[in-house]
Enzyme design. Structure first.
Site, PDB file in Angstrom:
ATOM      1  N   LYS A   1      53.840 105.152  68.081  1.00 47.17           N
ATOM      2  CA  LYS A   1      54.578 104.242  67.221  1.00 47.17           C
ATOM      3  C   LYS A   1      54.293 102.823  67.714  1.00 47.17           C
ATOM      4  O   LYS A   1      54.320 102.544  68.896  1.00 47.17           O
ATOM      5  CB  LYS A   1      56.079 104.530  67.354  1.00 47.17           C
ATOM      6  CG  LYS A   1      56.868 104.338  66.085  1.00 47.17           C
ATOM      7  CD  LYS A   1      58.306 104.838  66.261  1.00 47.17           C
ATOM      8  CE  LYS A   1      58.390 106.370  66.125  1.00 47.17           C
ATOM      9  NZ  LYS A   1      59.742 106.901  66.360  1.00 47.17           N
TER      10      LYS A   1
ATOM     11  N   ASP B   1      55.326 111.997  70.268  1.00 48.76           N
ATOM     12  CA  ASP B   1      55.339 110.619  70.745  1.00 48.76           C
ATOM     13  C   ASP B   1      54.727 110.597  72.138  1.00 48.76           C
ATOM     14  O   ASP B   1      54.396 111.643  72.702  1.00 48.76           O
ATOM     15  CB  ASP B   1      56.741 109.995  70.713  1.00 48.76           C
ATOM     16  CG  ASP B   1      57.741 110.769  71.551  1.00 48.76           C
ATOM     17  OD1 ASP B   1      57.320 111.506  72.480  1.00 48.76           O
ATOM     18  OD2 ASP B   1      58.946 110.645  71.296  1.00 48.76           O
TER      19      ASP B   1
ATOM     20  N   ASP C   1      57.445 119.119  71.187  1.00 49.83           N
ATOM     21  CA  ASP C   1      58.410 118.234  71.820  1.00 49.83           C
ATOM     22  C   ASP C   1      59.362 119.105  72.636  1.00 49.83           C
ATOM     23  O   ASP C   1      59.347 120.328  72.520  1.00 49.83           O
ATOM     24  CB  ASP C   1      59.191 117.428  70.761  1.00 49.83           C
ATOM     25  CG  ASP C   1      59.654 116.076  71.319  1.00 49.83           C
ATOM     26  OD1 ASP C   1      59.595 115.881  72.547  1.00 49.83           O
ATOM     27  OD2 ASP C   1      60.052 115.220  70.506  1.00 49.83           O
TER      28      ASP C   1
ATOM     29  N   ARG D   1      54.914  98.525  66.822  1.00 51.23           N
ATOM     30  CA  ARG D   1      55.468  97.465  65.990  1.00 51.23           C
ATOM     31  C   ARG D   1      54.331  96.576  65.502  1.00 51.23           C
ATOM     32  O   ARG D   1      53.383  96.292  66.220  1.00 51.23           O
ATOM     33  CB  ARG D   1      56.459  96.600  66.772  1.00 51.23           C
ATOM     34  CG  ARG D   1      57.736  97.347  67.091  1.00 51.23           C
ATOM     35  CD  ARG D   1      58.885  96.390  67.322  1.00 51.23           C
ATOM     36  NE  ARG D   1      60.067  97.190  67.689  1.00 51.23           N
ATOM     37  CZ  ARG D   1      60.528  97.290  68.932  1.00 51.23           C
ATOM     38  NH1 ARG D   1      59.951  96.610  69.894  1.00 51.23           N
ATOM     39  NH2 ARG D   1      61.579  98.036  69.187  1.00 51.23           N
TER      40      ARG D   1
ATOM     41  N   THR E   1      67.497 114.774  65.031  1.00 51.05           N
ATOM     42  CA  THR E   1      67.688 114.606  63.584  1.00 51.05           C
ATOM     43  C   THR E   1      66.461 115.078  62.808  1.00 51.05           C
ATOM     44  O   THR E   1      66.507 115.220  61.584  1.00 51.05           O
ATOM     45  CB  THR E   1      67.901 113.122  63.231  1.00 51.05           C
ATOM     46  OG1 THR E   1      66.716 112.402  63.608  1.00 51.05           O
ATOM     47  CG2 THR E   1      69.089 112.557  63.961  1.00 51.05           C
TER      48      THR E   1
END
Lengths: 315, 315, 315, 315, 315, 315
Positions: A195, A172, A222, A197, A227
């Site tokens: 990312k 990211d 990263d 929207r 998760t």
């Protein structure tokens, strides 16, 4: 010449195996301390050997249960200070709350700063840590901080694999700097996942790949993987863009909620992490490669105790 | 005249029902705040309404899981301070770690002081609490502390029962002062349980009863009941000494590890506690009498906000 | 290995004889310092030897005139700090204001905490003290505190007397813990004096004896004896309950306002105290037995200076 | 508009008469507080009225016994803070220890700074004082200090006497600035007394008069007069230099050890002082002229409470 | 025995030549550090050698540009502290802002105290300085301050000249104490310059000479000379009063705005100063005599490092 | 309801025009204060109106000369605090030293944290700032910080131009997040410039463009533009990759060393900045578009003074 009496290394409950390996590197016995909870859920600490004037290192990564691990460390520091320890170094290979390091919306905390203040209040004299989420977190402390990095460890391992046409991918925007450093070490180009929207419906997101990845071996970077959700959607997006293979790496394998299993089941070739956090039996997850930071931490402790340069370890 | 803008009461996750009842007493709506954990086990807080210049009260007894509740409160305080709250009062009806208030052996912490310092570091301006384990814990703070007591609440309830020939019993040496105060309120004599090791074998203990209890109704007093172990062995010892009936009371019903059930199954007539801590459905344990401290806390908050005497509540 | 340069022990005006005996135990000369008042009643301090980098111990029990002794010590600490002392340990064998350690009524101070803060503000690095009125006072400090106890000294003396059928008596509720510890050391049972107001007339008090004393030799225990009033009324009440003989002991003989004479004139057999405070010529009061804590304090200073365990002195 | 709730003025034991006169100026009743010593020489304080959110002023010049007065004030501040006072202003018309404001020899304290830190530690929010020994003492505080001066009061009185050919005399080098300010107000020239050691014998001193005094009326100026020794030898030296008459003035009449009587017996015409410190019955010493600073202090308190400029009082 | 590891002396940009001479006195090489500005005018600092556990001395008089020099020093201290220096001593031969040491009018700062706090906040452990404008500035610090004086250096030089009938002249009221000390060293009488406003027109001032100067050799004394304006008008006034010759001296030659040239062009015989501040090429101003304080500073650093008395240097 | 007395806005010397415009927005007169240097280069401050209990805002962006501007602000804060200001908000539209926010090499400072501590030490109660270099810098403060952003201002201006096929370009890795936020506001894709060293010769660098820019209108984004060097080389690299036109924007136009002229002479179409920093006459540089942040700052001050939400300004 050591500035303080005898070096002593103690472990909280977060990761005794790491502390043990550090002690082996230093060729000293582990310090004796009890850290446990009473029936009323109150944590208690008792050092079982003299720490007066000793140069005390307390090893405690902020693994889950995070708040327990933080409170344990604070209480250990309090006990050591009241027992007249000469100097107290909090050894925190993984510093949780790193992502709560700024107010990006109104009326939220900056918990990474709060925890820094709590450690100072309890009486820590110094901190030894690894790969903070943001370099600025060092500035949340006014006590000296030595921050080590596992990046050379990870890049040496990946370089040795001689992957064809590698491209380093930041998972990211926030991981861009770290990915750039890894790309420089591997002599590979850089790509970035973004990312975004779409339209008025707040929930739909697209995942853009900025940079060339077609036909290459992607190495995602990263600081930590939690998760694994971002990693898994990154893999999908990369494969849609024609990536050959995906390798993933990070320093801190938080791997909460069955992440290890999900990653094992994905098309990723390997996930390379370090042992700043304790992990379940690796034999279940053959794709999980765990490299030990114990020699790095041990050497840094040796240098801190003896007044030698820690920066020289990375030159 | 209120010293600060509008009064706002917020609850952490420890005991929202108590906070709700306090708000009803004050006739104001509960403040809007989110307190939750991310998947990486990091606690997060977000105030969902403006707190700028507000007189903010954060209700959070240190119930189990204790360390989580403490960290939640610290993070709430940090967020409120950074959001420019006018004044922040930590409302801690039950202050855990009260028994770790001194160094009675080498190299242990004084966690009750540490937690006081953590609250001040986070930015709390004042504390409102109830029945601290030791009065000296007030002195662990340098910010103003208002300490309320549930003793009048408990004694009024017990007095109304008109128990025959009552004797107030301190369940151990440490509870003597509190028992003496209860005895004075009830006009009853005082007895004290003393645990003593026997002979060379360190494990054998006897439980002495100091004072006259024969044929009387015993009312045991303590600040908190945890596993109930001390209470149960006190009941046995008292019955051996010819006590008629036993009633038990305390302010803080910690009741860990099935304590409520064990007490229900004992020969005690009633266990009278307050709701400083949340409790399971009382219908399971008819012997458990829970008196609410919400009016006390609500009135104190009203008085703190308006600059009225809190001491006058107990005169 | 000593952590700091040369050990130096200085005395304020409170109790030079004790400091002298400590120096003899340590086999070092007393440090040279002037502490006096100018004509305008301002206290002045001048160290007459180099203290730069020295490990400085300042011996000053808070004897009467208490406020003068506290201010003297604070000024000594200020002067030592500004003179670049390496480490400053305030040696306070008797810590006054110990009874003002909680707010048991509205709008009163917690002076025991205040004095702790004053010492820290002045620049003390550590405290060495004896038998604090409450163990929690250690928690009023954030600098390390070593608290010694004269209890073993007193109990060894009393045990050697082989008193018949001894019972240890706490002179009030607050002394119960200390009396219990003494009782355990002597293998004797415990009794407790309880003062209780009677009826509506606020002034009448009765003194209850909780526990069996009939026909026994009572040994009363407290941390300090001030005017001796409580002791004298305890003796009367015990004798009314058929006690054989009464021995009294405490660590700190404050003995204000002719207390020594009144006790000498009472039916007590002996009052055993320590020399944490200076006393008038003992030949006038043959019942007054003074045991010296100088070896305890000297040994503790030796251990603090050399990084040895102080806790080990009491194991 | 007042920034804080109701104004309340309390007095310690140093100078209740001054506090009373201030309250009369402000047209408010004196605040109710007890300040006394227990038999064990421990000072105790109890506010007998609600101070929550009040704007509290504590009047306590550091008169003899100085250390007692300082400790009393510190304890009052502690009690007021713990009782949730809204703001605490220490009103110290005479600040003792002002002459211990620098290290002019090795290993001495700077007690004037230490006392400033003690006040801040206890919890004072502001200070109101008069004629500090050196202006720099304001800088020893980081809390706001309002320093008033009695110089206009003294100079108005002296100017009204229309003394012939006045010369203002600094009684020593340290008083030069203050004497210059007085000289400017009176339109008089300045002279300075200089003490000088003679030869090898350290004890012999001569007192030089620098400046012209022959045939003039000398007005000696200092911030405080203690034993009066300097003043008396100044008078002798001035008379030897042909001075006509000598008037003396200062803000703070410490007047220790029979100074008032010695000055009354000297050839000085008048000693003009203020009532920052309490004095014995003036009728015994007709040469002693005491001017009251209560209106100045009262007006300053009024202005501080209401957010009005204090500086404007002296423009 | 040295209390800290190896001694290291570093220089900021204010006065490297002085630091170099100090290192020569100490017989050690200068420490390697970069101090420079980026193009955005931000100062940056980088220590180019290990300072971990070292005993670090940072030499930086507050020469013009003053704010830059202060910020440079603060940033150096921050960098040294974060690099784990064992102890940091700020060596500030000239402490600017000394004249802003009190509030002599409303709503002004006390910058001398502010700068002291800034140094402490940045992390300085001690200060070594020379001839502060007022001795009380030592009290603005709570860290230990060693203040050296160049007065003996200046007086030895002047004494050796055997000037006929010397009189020492304070250039204003504020310099009186310093002049008195110099007069005592030279066995000379004292005179004082006093500036006084005349009449209603605020701008007219006269300059009075208090004391006898006729036919004598005047030696003016001050702590620093800035524009030289006061000195030049003092010379005129002294010559009007029949002074024979004038010599001037001070510790700190600020000499701003062409002062050196103006003084060279005046009738003063010599201006004797020290090298606490850097000066332009002396060959242009033969009347300017510069004495080096490097040996004094070097000796003090040696003594601080080795725990020897600094006060002994001036006995 | 305002929490503090009357709102007052003062300006240091950095940018009075901005402060003036803010006062016009608030419809209040500018506060009267003098900020100047004495001949000895010492900065002095004097508030020329009463600030007691006032709600004081001090406007001072850290423009060049940076260290002077910082010291001016610190001294203003000190003066306001000592003058009993009710609350002091440092309004710092441009916070210099933002790029020194982490230790990315050994033995360097974290000056952005240091300056935060200096402000707190001086006595600032809050900070109002704009577009910090990194969001984490908020966490360097423990006093409340309100950070505004000029991004909506810039994006509204750029959106109104309806540029064809826009792509937002981060001028380096560090600007990626800010560029992403701008891209989201403009609904444009994102590209990133990456500087990379080539081969063994350390000096050669290539500038990679990651992402698609061919045939598009590039809008470069950064938080500040200093010498303009990065911008100019970005333009070259973008043009080599076939970009149509380049527009540049940033919040803080530092524009040091002739940057405005160099940018005017480049092929950039416009450079859109804000007036957080003062700029030379814009008529010389028609490509320079300066948008005023005064309404934003004025509105925020209004809201802070009145306890209204500042976050709501950006919702």
């Amino acid at each position: 010449m050591p500035a303080f009496d005898e070096l002593r290394v103690f472990s909280g409950n977060a990761h005794p195996a790491l502390a043990q390996t550090i002690c082996e590197y230093l060729d000293i016995p582990m310090g004796q301390v009890e850290v446990f909870k009473f029936s009323n859920d109150n944590t208690f600490v008792r050092f079982q050997e003299n720490v007066r004037q000793r140069d005390v290192f307390l090893v405690q990564p902020f693994a889950a249960p995070v708040n327990d691990r933080i409170m344990e460390l604070l209480i250990m520091v309090d006990a050591a200070r009241r027992a007249s320890a000469g100097r107290i170094t909090a050894v925190i290979p993984y510093y949780a709350y790193g992502r709560t390091d700024k107010k990006d919306q109104p009326r939220v905390p900056i918990t990474a700063r709060l925890v820094a203040d709590l450690l100072t209040t309890a009486g820590a004299d110094r901190v030894l840590t690894m790969d903070l989420h943001a370099g600025q977190i060092q500035g949340f402390f006014n006590i000296p901080v030595d921050e080590l990095t596992a990046l050379p460890l990870l890049s040496r391992y990946l370089k040795a694999k001689e992957l064809p046409d590698p491209v380093v991918v930041a998972v990211d925007i926030g991981a861009t700097k770290r990915a750039r450093d890894m790309a420089a070490k591997l002599g590979a180009p850089l790509a970035i996942m973004e990312k975004r929207r779409v339209g008025n419906a707040d929930r739909t997101e697209t995942l853009n790949v900025i940079g060339e990845v077609q036909g290459r071996t992607a190495i995602t970077v990263d600081d930590e993987i939690d998760t694994g959700g971002s990693l898994l959607s990154t893999i999908v997006a990369l494969e849609e863009r024609g990536v050959q293979d995906v390798y993933a790496c990070c320093t801190h394998g938080v791997l909460s909620g069955g992440a290890a299993g999900r990653i094992q089941g994905s098309s990723v070739k390997e996930l390379v992490i370090s042992d700043t956090l304790p992990h379940a039996d690796g034999s279940l997850y053959p794709k999980l490669i765990v490299l030990s930071v114990a020699p790095l931490l041990g050497e840094a402790i040796h240098r801190i105790h003896n007044g030698l340069s820690v920066g020289a370890m990375f030159e």
